[in-house]
Write an enzyme that holds these catalytic residues in place. Structure first.
Site, mmCIF file in Angstrom:
data_model
loop_
_atom_site.group_PDB
_atom_site.id
_atom_site.type_symbol
_atom_site.label_atom_id
_atom_site.label_comp_id
_atom_site.label_asym_id
_atom_site.label_seq_id
_atom_site.Cartn_x
_atom_site.Cartn_y
_atom_site.Cartn_z
ATOM 1 C CG ASP A 1 -13.523 -11.799 8.179
ATOM 2 O OD1 ASP A 1 -12.809 -10.787 8.119
ATOM 3 O OD2 ASP A 1 -14.617 -11.893 7.595
ATOM 4 C CB SER B 1 -5.807 -6.644 13.010
ATOM 5 O OG SER B 1 -5.326 -6.577 11.676
ATOM 6 C CG ASP B 2 -8.199 -12.249 10.844
ATOM 7 O OD1 ASP B 2 -8.169 -12.559 12.038
ATOM 8 O OD2 ASP B 2 -9.218 -12.327 10.146
ATOM 9 N NE ARG B 3 -6.306 -6.777 6.840
ATOM 10 C CZ ARG B 3 -7.057 -5.786 6.374
ATOM 11 N NH1 ARG B 3 -6.893 -5.338 5.151
ATOM 12 N NH2 ARG B 3 -7.962 -5.216 7.131
ATOM 13 C CG ASN C 1 -3.294 -4.807 -1.651
ATOM 14 O OD1 ASN C 1 -2.660 -5.099 -0.634
ATOM 15 N ND2 ASN C 1 -3.522 -5.679 -2.610
ATOM 16 C CG LEU D 1 -4.931 -13.890 6.528
ATOM 17 C CD1 LEU D 1 -4.520 -12.447 6.794
ATOM 18 C CD2 LEU D 1 -3.707 -14.774 6.319
ATOM 19 C CB CYS E 1 5.038 -3.070 -1.584
ATOM 20 S SG CYS E 1 3.644 -4.105 -1.058
ATOM 21 C CB CYS F 1 -8.198 2.105 -5.635
ATOM 22 S SG CYS F 1 -9.647 2.114 -4.545
ATOM 23 C CB CYS G 1 -1.053 -7.317 -6.361
ATOM 24 S SG CYS G 1 0.397 -7.687 -5.340
#
Length: 383
Positions: free
Chosen positions: A134, A139-141, A155, A169, A188, A198, A247
């Protein structure tokens, strides 16, 4: 050691120590991410919590010279509490986002990654490796997506087939070559539920978040919030889960096998009024082991005041009055004044009148005067 055999051993050990998903990707620069991050910053969408140097965020070799591989991991966390604690007038509760449930995930994942790193170094003693969770530069993602753990949803969360986006992550960058895993396809489709739900329209388009408008970010700020943002926050004390709860991949998913992340409902959905007078030591005792503690008690206390206003809890007027009269922090006094004005009633108005005569901070005093002028105009209009 043969790279495929080493990878198989690492993966088997990862499962033994409680890592739910693991994958490997190359440590080549994330060139597409560089473009997105640059555009993101130009538009002012950064939260300010990120690493400032974009090159460090996209080039793993700046973290580990000669980097060849990145091992990405995911650990699942619960999406539901074992029970919902009672809520009633005078005993209203706030909501802590799921990332704060149980023990601080930063520590849990770092311990598991460190164990994985030690395992690697036992087999390749000369290897270089760096772990991060984190708060690291990468970037973890983006790493997790390249390593095939899931795909980045609209998202901006990483979505896994097994656990939805309810995963933490982390990664380890190393100069050891390991066979790569294949990225997943985007799942998605045409769905836009997260964008539609949102509360602040912070998801400006698929996979692009204006962090400064995200309620999760706003709950973490230490300053005063605009009135429109206070209205949107509602009963949120820390973080926001809205774009995840809607989601489709997160429906009927509730991973309870990680003991460290099992929530205590009384902490994860706490009574609001006790938070107002909580001392630093009491806060550390209750939330010190949680990821919710890193910004301190001030944002959570401010958000608790906002939540009480959201519920229009008249029983909280004495506690709010005490804050308005005695708290040394102008942000807390200002928010308490707003809450009293929103709750309304004769008792709340008397408190505002008394506070206005004593207030020394010009911003808070001006707010009090505006609230009182508004009350007087309403009274005149009714006469």
């Amino acid at each position: 050691m043969n790279a495929s055999a080493l990878k198989a051993e690492l993966f088997a050990y990862a499962r033994e120590i409680g890592i739910d998903k693991i994958g490997v990707c190359s440590a080549e620069p994330f060139d597409e991410l560089r473009v997105r991050l640059t555009e993101h910053r130009k538009k002012g969408y950064d939260s300010g919590f990120e690493e400032k140097d974009i090159e460090k965020r996209v080039d793993p070799s700046l973290t580990v010279p000669g980097a060849q591989s990145i091992i990405a991991i995911a650990v699942a966390y619960p999406s539901k509490m074992p029970y919902n604690p009672a809520q009633a007038p005078g005993a209203y509760r706030g909501v802590m986002a799921r990332v704060s449930w149980g023990q601080d995930y930063h520590h849990v994942l770092k311990e598991r990654l460190q164990a994985l790193k030690d395992f690697l170094l036992e087999r390749i003693p000369h290897a270089k490796a760096e772990i991060m969770v984190d708060t690291g530069v990468l970037s973890d993602r983006a790493v997790a997506e390249r390593a095939g753990l899931g795909w980045i949803g609209k998202n901006t969360a990483l979505i896994t087939p097994e656990f939805g986006s309810w995963v933490y992550l982390g990664e380890m960058v190393t100069d050891v070559f390991l066979p790569r895993d294949e990225p997943m396809s985007d799942g998605c489709g045409e769905c836009t539920r997260c964008l539609d739900a949102c509360p602040t329209a912070a998801l400006v388009q698929p996979r692009q978040l204006n962090a400064r408008r995200c309620l999760a970010y706003l709950t973490l700020t230490r300053g005063s919030l605009e009135e429109k943002d206070r209205e949107k926050i509602g009963a949120r004390l820390y973080g926001c889960d809205t774009c995840q709860t809607v989601c489709p991949y997160n429906q009927r998913v509730n991973a309870t096998h990680q003991e460290e992340f099992r929530p205590d409902p009384e902490t994860s959905k706490p009574l609001l009024k006790p938070l107002l007078c909580m001392t630093k030591s009491e806060f550390r005792e209750k939330y010190g082991a949680s990821s919710a503690s890193w910004r301190g008690k001030k944002p959570i206390q401010r958000n608790a005041i906002i939540a009480l206003a959201h519920f229009k809890d008249t029983t909280a007027v004495p506690e709010l009055a005490k804050l308005l009269y005695e708290d040394p922090r102008p942000v807390i006094r200002e928010t308490a004044a707003w809450a009293l004005h929103k709750i309304g009633g004769e008792e709340a108005e008397r408190v505002l009148i008394t506070a206005e005569s004593k207030e020394t901070d010009p911003t808070v005093k001006r707010q009090l005067q505006q609230y009182l002028e508004g009350s007087n105009k309403n009274c005149t209009g009714r006469s």
